[in-house]
Design a protein around this motif. Structure first.
Motif, PDB file in Angstrom:
ATOM      1  N   MET A   1      29.407   7.520   7.015  1.00 32.96           N
ATOM      2  CA  MET A   1      30.232   6.812   7.993  1.00 32.96           C
ATOM      3  C   MET A   1      29.618   5.455   8.302  1.00 32.96           C
ATOM      4  N   LEU A   2      30.438   4.426   8.370  1.00 33.34           N
ATOM      5  CA  LEU A   2      29.945   3.099   8.691  1.00 33.34           C
ATOM      6  C   LEU A   2      29.675   2.980  10.186  1.00 33.34           C
ATOM      7  N   THR A   3      28.644   2.200  10.528  1.00 31.65           N
ATOM      8  CA  THR A   3      28.422   1.881  11.926  1.00 31.65           C
ATOM      9  C   THR A   3      29.473   0.867  12.380  1.00 31.65           C
ATOM     10  N   ILE A   4      29.553   0.654  13.688  1.00 32.06           N
ATOM     11  CA  ILE A   4      30.518  -0.315  14.214  1.00 32.06           C
ATOM     12  C   ILE A   4      30.268  -1.692  13.617  1.00 32.06           C
ATOM     13  N   ARG A   5      29.004  -2.136  13.578  1.00 30.74           N
ATOM     14  CA  ARG A   5      28.698  -3.456  13.039  1.00 30.74           C
ATOM     15  C   ARG A   5      29.009  -3.545  11.552  1.00 30.74           C
ATOM     16  N   GLN A   6      28.702  -2.493  10.797  1.00 33.42           N
ATOM     17  CA  GLN A   6      29.009  -2.502   9.365  1.00 33.42           C
ATOM     18  C   GLN A   6      30.509  -2.614   9.133  1.00 33.42           C
ATOM     19  N   GLN A   7      31.298  -1.913   9.928  1.00 31.46           N
ATOM     20  CA  GLN A   7      32.751  -1.989   9.798  1.00 31.46           C
ATOM     21  C   GLN A   7      33.259  -3.379  10.167  1.00 31.46           C
ATOM     22  N   GLN A   8      32.640  -4.004  11.179  1.00 30.88           N
ATOM     23  CA  GLN A   8      33.029  -5.359  11.558  1.00 30.88           C
ATOM     24  C   GLN A   8      32.754  -6.345  10.424  1.00 30.88           C
ATOM     25  N   ILE A   9      31.605  -6.212   9.777  1.00 32.63           N
ATOM     26  CA  ILE A   9      31.259  -7.105   8.672  1.00 32.63           C
ATOM     27  C   ILE A   9      32.192  -6.876   7.489  1.00 32.63           C
ATOM     28  N   LEU A  10      32.470  -5.622   7.170  1.00 29.01           N
ATOM     29  CA  LEU A  10      33.378  -5.320   6.066  1.00 29.01           C
ATOM     30  C   LEU A  10      34.764  -5.894   6.331  1.00 29.01           C
ATOM     31  N   ASP A  11      35.221  -5.773   7.562  1.00 31.21           N
ATOM     32  CA  ASP A  11      36.537  -6.300   7.919  1.00 31.21           C
ATOM     33  C   ASP A  11      36.559  -7.824   7.838  1.00 31.21           C
ATOM     34  N   PHE A  12      35.470  -8.472   8.262  1.00 28.77           N
ATOM     35  CA  PHE A  12      35.385  -9.932   8.170  1.00 28.77           C
ATOM     36  C   PHE A  12      35.432 -10.384   6.716  1.00 28.77           C
ATOM     37  N   ILE A  13      34.717  -9.687   5.839  1.00 31.28           N
ATOM     38  CA  ILE A  13      34.729 -10.035   4.412  1.00 31.28           C
ATOM     39  C   ILE A  13      36.142  -9.920   3.853  1.00 31.28           C
ATOM     40  N   ARG A  14      36.820  -8.829   4.189  1.00 29.90           N
ATOM     41  CA  ARG A  14      38.179  -8.602   3.687  1.00 29.90           C
ATOM     42  C   ARG A  14      39.138  -9.687   4.188  1.00 29.90           C
ATOM     43  N   ASN A  15      39.079 -10.004   5.481  1.00 31.50           N
ATOM     44  CA  ASN A  15      39.979 -11.014   6.045  1.00 31.50           C
ATOM     45  C   ASN A  15      39.669 -12.412   5.515  1.00 31.50           C
ATOM     46  N   PHE A  16      38.391 -12.723   5.355  1.00 35.19           N
ATOM     47  CA  PHE A  16      37.981 -14.029   4.818  1.00 35.19           C
ATOM     48  C   PHE A  16      38.511 -14.193   3.398  1.00 35.19           C
ATOM     49  N   GLN A  17      38.374 -13.149   2.593  1.00 38.85           N
ATOM     50  CA  GLN A  17      38.837 -13.216   1.210  1.00 38.85           C
ATOM     51  C   GLN A  17      40.351 -13.387   1.146  1.00 38.85           C
ATOM     52  N   ALA A  18      41.069 -12.701   2.037  1.00 40.82           N
ATOM     53  CA  ALA A  18      42.527 -12.821   2.048  1.00 40.82           C
ATOM     54  C   ALA A  18      42.969 -14.231   2.434  1.00 40.82           C
ATOM     55  N   ALA A  19      42.217 -14.871   3.344  1.00 42.40           N
ATOM     56  CA  ALA A  19      42.601 -16.198   3.825  1.00 42.40           C
ATOM     57  C   ALA A  19      42.121 -17.321   2.911  1.00 42.40           C
ATOM     58  N   GLN A  20      40.919 -17.176   2.333  1.00 44.12           N
ATOM     59  CA  GLN A  20      40.302 -18.266   1.584  1.00 44.12           C
ATOM     60  C   GLN A  20      40.363 -18.088   0.065  1.00 44.12           C
ATOM     61  N   GLY A  21      40.638 -16.881  -0.378  1.00 44.28           N
ATOM     62  CA  GLY A  21      40.675 -16.629  -1.815  1.00 44.28           C
ATOM     63  C   GLY A  21      39.328 -16.304  -2.419  1.00 44.28           C
ATOM     64  N   VAL A  22      38.261 -16.390  -1.635  1.00 43.14           N
ATOM     65  CA  VAL A  22      36.910 -16.032  -2.072  1.00 43.14           C
ATOM     66  C   VAL A  22      36.245 -15.244  -0.952  1.00 43.14           C
ATOM     67  N   VAL A  23      35.205 -14.499  -1.307  1.00 41.09           N
ATOM     68  CA  VAL A  23      34.465 -13.775  -0.273  1.00 41.09           C
ATOM     69  C   VAL A  23      33.519 -14.738   0.430  1.00 41.09           C
ATOM     70  N   PRO A  24      33.122 -14.452   1.654  1.00 41.77           N
ATOM     71  CA  PRO A  24      32.211 -15.351   2.367  1.00 41.77           C
ATOM     72  C   PRO A  24      30.800 -15.297   1.797  1.00 41.77           C
ATOM     73  N   SER A  25      30.065 -16.379   1.984  1.00 41.54           N
ATOM     74  CA  SER A  25      28.655 -16.404   1.614  1.00 41.54           C
ATOM     75  C   SER A  25      27.833 -15.724   2.700  1.00 41.54           C
ATOM     76  N   ILE A  26      26.579 -15.477   2.409  1.00 36.06           N
ATOM     77  CA  ILE A  26      25.691 -14.877   3.403  1.00 36.06           C
ATOM     78  C   ILE A  26      25.581 -15.778   4.632  1.00 36.06           C
ATOM     79  N   VAL A  27      25.508 -17.093   4.413  1.00 41.26           N
ATOM     80  CA  VAL A  27      25.404 -18.037   5.529  1.00 41.26           C
ATOM     81  C   VAL A  27      26.664 -17.991   6.392  1.00 41.26           C
TER      82      VAL A  27
END
Length: 209
Positions: free
Chosen positions: A1-27
């Protein structure tokens, strides 16, 4: 099971990729979550990869690939939303089914026969663990609470969402906001569900978090 923070990061990656066409960088992940160091991002990504949520290609920039996006559609289950619950001062529960929400069961550490339900969060007493007013919490009915679990509980006739603690041999409900006092049952305390996952409501749309 993902922690709350892990789920937040995964969701941010998914939304960023949908909006920008690429996944976010670590920075970019570091800036979004205001982490002090990129090392913190790397630690979270390592955990997500170990849990099978993402895959990273070595020696490549923007090397994150989200896994199971198609499989998650096939593994979705319908979870009933049974009203709202205070994460603040207790009040009378609503207790009436309102609707249901689809959720990927592979993100939950539960058995096939687990009884799951959702509640809308009202209040800010659990902000310290990232549970905000307007979120939906997914809970499991039946298991005995363990010390430290987040629970939906009926305490002296009123419902609330708090952390379950044992202090000096007695149960106590603790908030994750210093503005709120601990709740100590006078007559009764009945745990109605154990926290399993969080759905964040953003822009009128519900999204897993």
């Amino acid at each position: 099971m993902l922690t709350i923070r892990q789920q937040q990061i995964l969701d941010f990656i998914r939304n960023f990729q949908a909006a920008q066409g690429v996944v976010p960088s670590i920075v970019e992940i570091q800036r979004h979550f205001k982490f002090r160091s990129p090392t913190t991002v790397t630690e979270h990504l390592n955990a997500l990869e170990k849990k099978g949520a993402i895959q990273r290609r070595p020696r490549q920039a923007r090397n994150i690939r989200i896994l199971n996006m198609v499989d998650s559609l096939q593994s979705a289950i319908s979870i009933p939303i049974l009203g709202s619950i205070p994460a603040g001062m207790s009040e009378k529960p609503e207790g009436l089914p309102e609707n249901s929400i689809a959720f990927d069961k592979t993100l939950l550490s539960v058995t096939q026969n687990s009884r799951l339900f959702g509640l809308d969060v009202r209040g800010d007493s659990m902000v310290g663990v990232g549970i905000l007013d307007g979120d939906i919490v997914i809970l499991e009915q039946g298991p005995e609470p363990r010390n430290g679990d987040i629970v939906a509980a009926l305490i002296d006739g009123e419902t609330t969402l708090k952390r379950y603690r044992i202090a000096e041999g007695h149960p106590v409900l603790q908030s994750e906001n210093p503005a709120y006092l601990d709740l100590i049952p006078v007559r009764e305390l009945m745990v109605q569900g154990i926290y399993r996952a969080l759905i964040r409501v953003s822009g009128g749309k519900r999204r897993a978090n």
